[in-house]
Structures are given as structure tokens and as C-alpha cells.
Design a protein around this motif. Sequence first.
Motif, PDB file in Angstrom:
ATOM      1  N   ALA A 106      36.968 -34.092  45.250  1.00  9.24           N
ATOM      2  CA  ALA A 106      37.352 -32.703  44.980  1.00  9.24           C
ATOM      3  C   ALA A 106      37.277 -32.404  43.493  1.00  9.24           C
ATOM      4  N   THR A 107      37.713 -33.356  42.680  1.00 14.88           N
ATOM      5  CA  THR A 107      37.681 -33.172  41.229  1.00 14.88           C
ATOM      6  C   THR A 107      36.253 -33.003  40.729  1.00 14.88           C
ATOM      7  N   LEU A 108      35.345 -33.878  41.153  1.00 17.48           N
ATOM      8  CA  LEU A 108      33.961 -33.796  40.701  1.00 17.48           C
ATOM      9  C   LEU A 108      33.272 -32.532  41.213  1.00 17.48           C
ATOM     10  N   GLY A 109      33.583 -32.125  42.450  1.00 11.81           N
ATOM     11  CA  GLY A 109      32.998 -30.906  42.993  1.00 11.81           C
ATOM     12  C   GLY A 109      33.410 -29.670  42.211  1.00 11.81           C
ATOM     13  N   VAL A 110      34.704 -29.544  41.925  1.00 10.89           N
ATOM     14  CA  VAL A 110      35.197 -28.393  41.166  1.00 10.89           C
ATOM     15  C   VAL A 110      34.680 -28.437  39.732  1.00 10.89           C
ATOM     16  N   VAL A 114      32.449 -25.529  37.745  1.00 12.71           N
ATOM     17  CA  VAL A 114      32.868 -24.913  36.486  1.00 12.71           C
ATOM     18  C   VAL A 114      31.800 -25.110  35.411  1.00 12.71           C
ATOM     19  N   MET A 115      31.239 -26.319  35.322  1.00  9.10           N
ATOM     20  CA  MET A 115      30.215 -26.578  34.319  1.00  9.10           C
ATOM     21  C   MET A 115      28.974 -25.726  34.558  1.00  9.10           C
ATOM     22  N   GLN A 116      28.541 -25.600  35.808  1.00  3.02           N
ATOM     23  CA  GLN A 116      27.353 -24.802  36.109  1.00  3.02           C
ATOM     24  C   GLN A 116      27.580 -23.333  35.788  1.00  3.02           C
ATOM     25  N   SER A 117      28.794 -22.841  36.017  1.00  3.63           N
ATOM     26  CA  SER A 117      29.101 -21.455  35.690  1.00  3.63           C
ATOM     27  C   SER A 117      29.257 -21.261  34.194  1.00  3.63           C
ATOM     28  N   LEU A 118      29.887 -22.214  33.534  1.00  2.00           N
ATOM     29  CA  LEU A 118      30.160 -22.090  32.113  1.00  2.00           C
ATOM     30  C   LEU A 118      28.878 -22.132  31.285  1.00  2.00           C
ATOM     31  N   PHE A 119      27.945 -22.997  31.672  1.00  2.00           N
ATOM     32  CA  PHE A 119      26.679 -23.096  30.957  1.00  2.00           C
ATOM     33  C   PHE A 119      25.598 -22.215  31.574  1.00  2.00           C
ATOM     34  N   LEU A 241      45.492 -39.847  38.795  1.00  2.00           N
ATOM     35  CA  LEU A 241      45.410 -39.021  40.007  1.00  2.00           C
ATOM     36  C   LEU A 241      46.243 -37.749  39.867  1.00  2.00           C
ATOM     37  N   LEU A 242      47.399 -37.850  39.230  1.00  2.00           N
ATOM     38  CA  LEU A 242      48.230 -36.666  38.999  1.00  2.00           C
ATOM     39  C   LEU A 242      47.545 -35.694  38.041  1.00  2.00           C
ATOM     40  N   VAL A 243      46.878 -36.228  37.011  1.00  2.00           N
ATOM     41  CA  VAL A 243      46.128 -35.373  36.087  1.00  2.00           C
ATOM     42  C   VAL A 243      45.025 -34.637  36.833  1.00  2.00           C
ATOM     43  N   MET A 244      44.308 -35.353  37.707  1.00  4.24           N
ATOM     44  CA  MET A 244      43.255 -34.710  38.490  1.00  4.24           C
ATOM     45  C   MET A 244      43.801 -33.609  39.382  1.00  4.24           C
ATOM     46  N   ALA A 245      44.906 -33.887  40.074  1.00  2.68           N
ATOM     47  CA  ALA A 245      45.487 -32.892  40.983  1.00  2.68           C
ATOM     48  C   ALA A 245      45.919 -31.645  40.218  1.00  2.68           C
ATOM     49  N   ALA A 246      46.585 -31.834  39.076  1.00  2.16           N
ATOM     50  CA  ALA A 246      47.039 -30.687  38.292  1.00  2.16           C
ATOM     51  C   ALA A 246      45.854 -29.920  37.710  1.00  2.16           C
ATOM     52  N   GLY A 247      44.860 -30.649  37.190  1.00  3.32           N
ATOM     53  CA  GLY A 247      43.706 -29.987  36.596  1.00  3.32           C
ATOM     54  C   GLY A 247      42.892 -29.201  37.598  1.00  3.32           C
ATOM     55  N   VAL A 248      42.668 -29.776  38.773  1.00  5.11           N
ATOM     56  CA  VAL A 248      41.913 -29.066  39.807  1.00  5.11           C
ATOM     57  C   VAL A 248      42.671 -27.831  40.272  1.00  5.11           C
ATOM     58  N   SER A 249      43.988 -27.930  40.396  1.00  4.19           N
ATOM     59  CA  SER A 249      44.791 -26.764  40.790  1.00  4.19           C
ATOM     60  C   SER A 249      44.600 -25.621  39.805  1.00  4.19           C
ATOM     61  N   TYR A 250      44.512 -25.949  38.518  1.00  7.09           N
ATOM     62  CA  TYR A 250      44.284 -24.903  37.516  1.00  7.09           C
ATOM     63  C   TYR A 250      42.859 -24.363  37.603  1.00  7.09           C
ATOM     64  N   LEU A 251      41.868 -25.239  37.692  1.00  5.52           N
ATOM     65  CA  LEU A 251      40.475 -24.789  37.717  1.00  5.52           C
ATOM     66  C   LEU A 251      40.184 -23.895  38.923  1.00  5.52           C
ATOM     67  N   LEU A 252      40.902 -24.101  40.023  1.00  4.72           N
ATOM     68  CA  LEU A 252      40.691 -23.265  41.209  1.00  4.72           C
ATOM     69  C   LEU A 252      41.095 -21.814  40.980  1.00  4.72           C
ATOM     70  N   THR A 253      41.879 -21.557  39.934  1.00 12.58           N
ATOM     71  CA  THR A 253      42.306 -20.183  39.643  1.00 12.58           C
ATOM     72  C   THR A 253      41.290 -19.413  38.801  1.00 12.58           C
ATOM     73  N   ILE A 284      38.071 -27.965  28.224  1.00 14.78           N
ATOM     74  CA  ILE A 284      39.075 -29.013  28.022  1.00 14.78           C
ATOM     75  C   ILE A 284      39.580 -29.541  29.352  1.00 14.78           C
ATOM     76  N   MET A 285      39.910 -28.650  30.267  1.00 14.86           N
ATOM     77  CA  MET A 285      40.458 -29.104  31.544  1.00 14.86           C
ATOM     78  C   MET A 285      39.418 -29.864  32.354  1.00 14.86           C
ATOM     79  N   THR A 286      38.167 -29.403  32.329  1.00 14.88           N
ATOM     80  CA  THR A 286      37.112 -30.119  33.048  1.00 14.88           C
ATOM     81  C   THR A 286      36.919 -31.519  32.472  1.00 14.88           C
ATOM     82  N   ALA A 287      36.922 -31.611  31.147  1.00 19.97           N
ATOM     83  CA  ALA A 287      36.763 -32.922  30.512  1.00 19.97           C
ATOM     84  C   ALA A 287      37.917 -33.850  30.872  1.00 19.97           C
TER      85      ALA A 287
END
Length: 377
Positions: A106-110, A114-119, A241-253, A284-287
Motif C-alpha cells: 500500500a505504501t509503495l502504491g500510494v 504521488v510521485m507520478q502526479s507531482l512530477f 510500519l507505524l511511520v508507513m501507516a501514518a504517512g499513507v493516511s496523510y497522502l490519501l488526503t 517529504i512524506m513520500t520520502a
Amino acid sequence: MHQPGGGPLNRRREPARRVLRALHLRGHGQGAVNRKALSLLVLLTILLLAVVISLGVGGAEIGAVKVLWHLAHKIGLAAGGVDDFSARVLDSLRLPRILRAIVIGATLGVAGTVMQSLFRNPIADPGIIGVSASAACGAVAMIVCGHIILGSHYVAFGPYGVPVAAFLGAVLATFVIRVLSRQDGHTDAAIMLLIGVAINAIAIAGVGIFTYLADDAQLRSLTFWQMGALSGNGPADVPALLVMAAGVSYLLTLGTPLNLFLLGEAEARHLGLEVEALKRRATIMTALVVGAAVAVSGIIGFVGLLAPHLVRLVCGPDNKIVLPASALCGAILLVGADAVARVIVLPAELPIGLVTGILGGPFFLGLLMREKKRRRI
């Protein structure tokens, strides 16, 4: 005389057309909501089926019926359960790695979306700005030099050293890229991409140096780590794993902001989007989440590239749908790849990064050939 489609009036109207298209992408209609819900429901169903199938296959064949019976017993819907051996295999070996596969996929997919949209580049990948390679460099440095870096504490903190070093490598690369790509308070996506390519080259060179310095035991360890694995490091993986879960939750917004950003920075600013803040937060969040994923599993390619493409073929370009659907699709791809890795060379196990490369490379080439043919038509 101007051509009918290219006169000054049409050029002046083009931003307005783009704005209207952005508003259309917001999808306020009931049909758009139903399509989004149906797409996510189908993907969630496929993910659940993939989990059940993956739990049942491997060196010890358990089967889907026993898996369902065991899961029903775990949540209190069935009495009894499977035999002790099958229960230990499911609870201690397969279920933890499948949960890792879901979170990392899920992390890599999101992150890929984001990278494809950002660039604004359909072949952008989470590793495009050098984060994955920098995380790998940190991890390899700890594998080779951990006993020197940690000294007498190596025995106690050694298991935590590799994922922490990988994560710190990703954070350092992100910081350097952010600092070097800013000019007059703005971040140029093209400059950021080029700096990322340079960071990627430096990090790969660092990996090569540490590989050259490694002894036989270290060389075997870092070689398997670079090929990707979901076996994990036990409790040491929990923070990542907690960093991934929190970061993906933010990127989904970020669905609506990324929709507007795709129209161009000037149009996005006219619609009230804080473009620089979006680029800063998203990068930053994607990285961070990609660095955390590499820290847990090593380098796993093509998931962040394939998942958004597959989703867009079915769901269209709306990032409000593509982001959550890419999370589910990435999880499906990695859970399926893990099942293949466990059965393709029995009784051994193939590194999962090799599976995603073997299956993902030809599939992506097929997508490119399909796009080439469509454009020719």
C-alpha cells in the motif's frame, strides 16, 4: 493567419478549460461516488482473496478451507480450529509477513501515485529521487560497519541497526534534495528530479563501496537484503510500519490538491492551492514512507510503478479514486508476489524483489506498447 485550433483566443481560453476539467475531476455527482465505492470494494475483495490464498500456500500446504476455518476461529466465529502445526505456521510465519506485504505494498502504491502526479510523469517511481538507493546505502553501511559504529552495543542493538540506518539514509537524502532544489523560495520539480538522479548515483556508488569491503558473511546478508524480503526483523519493524501507516493516511488526503496540481502550477495557484507547500509536504512524506518501507523489506521494485497504471486503466485519472485504489492494488501485487516467491522454487524461497522484477518488467513493457499503439491510432 492563425490555425483554427491554435489562435491567441484559444490559447487564452486553455487555462479556463483546464480549470473546468479540474472541477470536473472533483466528482461531486452520485455516479462518481458509486464508481469510486464499487472500485474500492472490488479491489478490497480481491485483496482478501489474495490473502487467503497466500496464507494457504508454501512449503507446508494448508489450503484455503483450513485458512478460513482458522481465521474464523481467531475472531470467535468458529469453534475448534486447525491442528497445532498449521496454527503455528499461520500465526508465527505467514500472517506477519502478509501483514507486512499489505502495509508495504500500500505504501509503495500510494507513493508511486504521488510521485507520478507531482512530477507529472507517468514513469515516475518512488525511487526516482534517490530515496530508495540512499536507504539501501544506510542499511548496507550498518551491515558492513555496524560492529564498528555500535561498538560494544552491537549485540544488543544490532537487530535494530539496519532498519534504523536505512530510515536515516532516506531522511538524509530527502533533506539534501529539499535544500539543493529550493531557489528564491520555490522548488523546481525538474531540478529536484535531476538532483535526485545525482543522489541516486552517489548512493549506488556507496553501496558498491561497502559491498567491496564486506566479508563473505556480510556479503551474503546484504545481497539478500538488496533483493527484498518480507521475513522482517521482528519488533524492530514496528516503528517503521507505524511511520508507513501514518504517512499513507496523510497522502490519501491529497487527492484534490494533486488533481489541481496536474493542470499546471499557475492554474493551481489561481484556484487557491498552496503549490509550494503541497510539493514540500508530498515530497517529504513520500520520502519518509519509502525509506521506512526499504528499512523493513529492502528494495522492492515495480510495485510503485505498476499499481497506479493498473488503477488508472480502470478508474480513470481522478486522484481521489486513484490514491486509495493504488494502496489496495499495491497490497494485492505484493501479497501475490509473496505467494509466488514461496512456491516457485520449493523448498527454497525466492527473494520477493526478484519476483516483482521478473513479473513487473514484462508487464510494464506491455503497458508501454499498448500506450504506443493507442497513440499511433
